[in-house]
Design a protein around this motif. Structure first.
Motif, PDB file in Angstrom:
ATOM      1  N   PRO A  14      -1.604  -3.694  55.876  1.00 21.68           N
ATOM      2  CA  PRO A  14      -0.429  -4.808  55.019  1.00 21.68           C
ATOM      3  C   PRO A  14       1.007  -3.871  55.940  1.00 21.68           C
ATOM      4  CG  PRO A  14      -1.587  -3.967  53.261  1.00 21.68           C
ATOM      5  CD  PRO A  14      -2.195  -3.139  55.000  1.00 21.68           C
ATOM      6  N   PRO A  15       1.957  -4.707  55.982  1.00 27.11           N
ATOM      7  CA  PRO A  15       3.101  -4.301  57.242  1.00 27.11           C
ATOM      8  C   PRO A  15       3.843  -3.217  56.116  1.00 27.11           C
ATOM      9  CG  PRO A  15       3.259  -6.092  56.290  1.00 27.11           C
ATOM     10  CD  PRO A  15       2.212  -6.546  55.577  1.00 27.11           C
ATOM     11  N   GLU A  16       4.370  -2.327  57.351  1.00 24.36           N
ATOM     12  CA  GLU A  16       5.541  -1.217  56.675  1.00 24.36           C
ATOM     13  C   GLU A  16       7.155  -1.520  56.282  1.00 24.36           C
ATOM     14  OE1 GLU A  16       4.867   2.376  58.551  1.00 24.36           O
ATOM     15  OE2 GLU A  16       2.881   2.268  58.839  1.00 24.36           O
ATOM     16  N   ALA A  17       7.338  -1.263  55.528  1.00 28.01           N
ATOM     17  CA  ALA A  17       8.833  -1.777  55.255  1.00 28.01           C
ATOM     18  C   ALA A  17       9.234  -0.899  56.447  1.00 28.01           C
ATOM     19  CB  ALA A  17       9.219  -1.018  54.296  1.00 28.01           C
ATOM     20  N   PRO A  18      10.558  -1.995  56.917  1.00 27.70           N
ATOM     21  CA  PRO A  18      11.155  -1.264  58.136  1.00 27.70           C
ATOM     22  C   PRO A  18      12.207  -0.172  57.809  1.00 27.70           C
ATOM     23  CG  PRO A  18      11.620  -3.836  57.747  1.00 27.70           C
ATOM     24  CD  PRO A  18      10.545  -3.520  56.847  1.00 27.70           C
ATOM     25  N   HIS A  19      12.573   1.160  58.111  1.00 29.55           N
ATOM     26  CA  HIS A  19      13.870   1.583  58.209  1.00 29.55           C
ATOM     27  C   HIS A  19      14.540   1.238  59.353  1.00 29.55           C
ATOM     28  CE1 HIS A  19      12.279   2.417  54.173  1.00 29.55           C
ATOM     29  NE2 HIS A  19      11.234   2.946  54.604  1.00 29.55           N
ATOM     30  N   PHE A  20      15.325   0.937  60.078  1.00 33.19           N
ATOM     31  CA  PHE A  20      15.750   0.652  60.785  1.00 33.19           C
ATOM     32  C   PHE A  20      17.173   1.194  60.785  1.00 33.19           C
ATOM     33  CE2 PHE A  20      17.321  -2.752  58.194  1.00 33.19           C
ATOM     34  CZ  PHE A  20      18.397  -3.176  59.095  1.00 33.19           C
ATOM     35  N   SER A  21      17.549   1.807  61.768  1.00 34.18           N
ATOM     36  CA  SER A  21      18.974   2.138  62.832  1.00 34.18           C
ATOM     37  C   SER A  21      19.274   1.196  63.512  1.00 34.18           C
ATOM     38  CB  SER A  21      18.998   3.739  62.812  1.00 34.18           C
ATOM     39  OG  SER A  21      18.038   4.042  64.006  1.00 34.18           O
ATOM     40  N   CYS A  22      21.250   1.186  63.887  1.00 38.72           N
ATOM     41  CA  CYS A  22      21.433   0.390  65.384  1.00 38.72           C
ATOM     42  C   CYS A  22      22.189   1.051  65.494  1.00 38.72           C
ATOM     43  CB  CYS A  22      22.484  -0.846  64.624  1.00 38.72           C
ATOM     44  SG  CYS A  22      20.923  -2.513  63.378  1.00 38.72           S
ATOM     45  N   TYR A  23      22.644   1.024  66.780  1.00 38.26           N
ATOM     46  CA  TYR A  23      23.423   2.084  68.260  1.00 38.26           C
ATOM     47  C   TYR A  23      23.839   0.997  68.514  1.00 38.26           C
ATOM     48  CZ  TYR A  23      19.464   2.427  71.117  1.00 38.26           C
ATOM     49  OH  TYR A  23      18.773   2.587  71.767  1.00 38.26           O
TER      50      TYR A  23
END
Length: 479
Positions: A111-120
């Protein structure tokens, strides 16, 4: 009018709260078997084992090719797969007597993981990058998509495909933002899907200006300053991703002595060079630099790689330190073996070969023979002078000792009468001074070198002692 705008704003906020990308779990078909990695899977051929007429075999059909017919290893017609992996996914078909009886689709997925992303953003002219790193490696069929649209506008969200980089073990999504839209707010969301389902992240509002994060400076060099034992010259350059012609950075420098754990920081450095004025004398220092957009937009870059340097040291100080050991033998002397090897200088630099040509020899030189002759002659001359001085003062001391001995004997016998001399033996007949001794009498005068008592009797230096006059002893029969 204000009521209409407020209603529109509330509508946009509600739309944003609903999410940019709808999340839907794919329906599992009746002939699909979903399993996780590393488990055992049993695929049945028929509902019951009765009524099987003929041999049973299974085939795996994938997008690439089909496998050979494989008979079940155990009794019955079911196929057992142990510790399945991603490459075990595909459609398995069961044949009885050469006829297709059943077909099942096996999906091996996590099952895929929930993405915790950050942008720069690396600079004003670069695209926005959104990244995250999953806790475990995703399956090959995992798909990640970024949805983005301008906030508080009626535009539809656009889709940007994300890539997974195996070496960095992270997903990266790219958003193209023109330089004129630096102050625009964007609504961003990410969804991840696989054969085992899909999941989406929370929406984020970002600004291209506020997510600026430059790359760290490069080519950091630390050099000593001539005739300045407490200064260091630090130089660095802009990162390749930042163009300093239109937008500039200001920098922060931190440094410490190598044996210290605390840093000293210098802020608001506008140029790409700096002179440290309080470095420790003769100590190696570690220096790092980082950068920030000149107007304070965004965040600091990461610290650069460490660069090291030592302040200038006066050569005379080094000579003074090494001079403390000048009384010791040089390190290149060889004390092991029968031969003694001298250093190249200052004892000599060349020897004469058999053919008459000078042959340089930096590890061994010959001492001239006349050096030993001069040293031996000087030693003999000094010994002779010392012996003559000792003999001379020994003779004077001996005479002084004899005089004091006779005087003491007279003082110890006071009963001996002192008889005046007889008329027949006037005192004038006895000479007051003894005649000089003949050469054969054994008295050699002042320098009597035949008597070796001076080697055993301690010498007494000083002026010659006063000799008391000897008393005339009475002659027998002259009373």
């Amino acid at each position: 009018m204000w009521a209409i705008r407020a209603a529109g704003l509330v509508g946009l906020l509600l739309a944003a709260s609903q999410g940019l990308c709808p999340v839907s779990r794919p329906a599992i078909l009746p002939d699909t078997v979903l399993r996780s990695v590393g488990v055992n899977v049993t695929l049945p051929c028929l509902q019951g084992e009765l009524g099987i007429n003929g041999p049973v075999c299974w085939k795996l059909e994938t997008q690439a090719a089909s496998s050979e017919c494989v008979s079940p290893a155990g009794p019955g017609s079911s196929l057992l797969l142990r510790l399945v992996q991603y490459n075990d996914s595909g459609r398995y078909s069961c044949y009885v007597g050469g006829c297709l009886v059943r077909s099942l689709r096996l999906v091996v997925e996590e099952p895929p993981e929930a993405p915790h992303f950050s942008c720069y953003r690396r600079s004003h002219v670069k695209d926005v990058l959104c990244e995250w790193q999953p806790r475990r490696k995703p399956s090959p069929r995992t798909r990640a998509v970024l949805w983005v649209k301008k906030w508080l506008t009626g535009e539809n969200a656009t889709e940007q495909r994300c890539r997974y980089f195996s070496k960095a073990e992270k997903f990266t999504c790219r958003i193209t933002v023109p330089p004129s839209d630096d102050d625009t707010f964007l609504l961003v969301s990410v969804s991840v899907s696989s054969g085992a389902g899909s999941v989406a992240s929370q929406d984020q509002v970002i600004s291209a200006n506020r997510i600026l994060k430059p790359d760290p400076p490069v080519s950091v060099l630390v050099d000593p300053v001539e005739s300045a034992p407490q200064k260091l010259q630090v130089n660095w350059t802009y990162p390749p991703s930042w163009d300093p012609h239109f937008y500039r950075l200001h920098f922060q420098v931190r440094y410490r002595a190598e044996r210290s754990q605390s840093y000293t920081e210098i802020d608001r450095v506008r140029e790409t060079s700096l002179v440290i004025h309080d470095a420790w004398r003769g100590t190696r220092h570690v220096v790092q630099v980082r950068g920030l957009e000149e107007f304070g937009h965004g965040s600091w870059s990461e610290w650069s790689q460490e660069a090291a340097g030592t302040p200038w040291t006066d050569p005379s100080d080094l000579e003074a330190e090494t001079g403390l050991y000048s009384c010791q033998f040089p390190l290149d002397y060889e004390f092991y073996g029968d031969q003694f090897t001298y250093p190249p200088e200052p004892y000599g630099s060349s020897t004469e070969g058999a053919d008459g040509e000078g042959q340089p020899d930096g590890s061994r030189s010959t001492v001239p023979p006349y050096t030993f002759l001069i040293a031996g002659g000087s030693l003999l001359l000094g010994t002779g002078l010392l012996a003559a001085i000792v003999v001379r003062y020994k003779k004077k001391w001996r005479r002084h000792s004899l005089g004091r001995g006779k005087a003491s004997m007279v003082a110890q016998h006071p009963l001996v009468p002192l008889v005046p001399p007889s008329p027949t033996s006037p005192t004038s007949d006895a000479p007051l001074l003894s005649p000089p001794a003949s050469p054969g009498s054994g008295d050699f005068g002042l320098y009597d070198i035949t008597n070796l008592d001076y080697l055993l009797i301690p010498q007494q230096l000083g002026s010659p002692p006063h000799r008391p006059a000897l008393q005339q002893q009475p002659q027998p029969g002259c009373e």
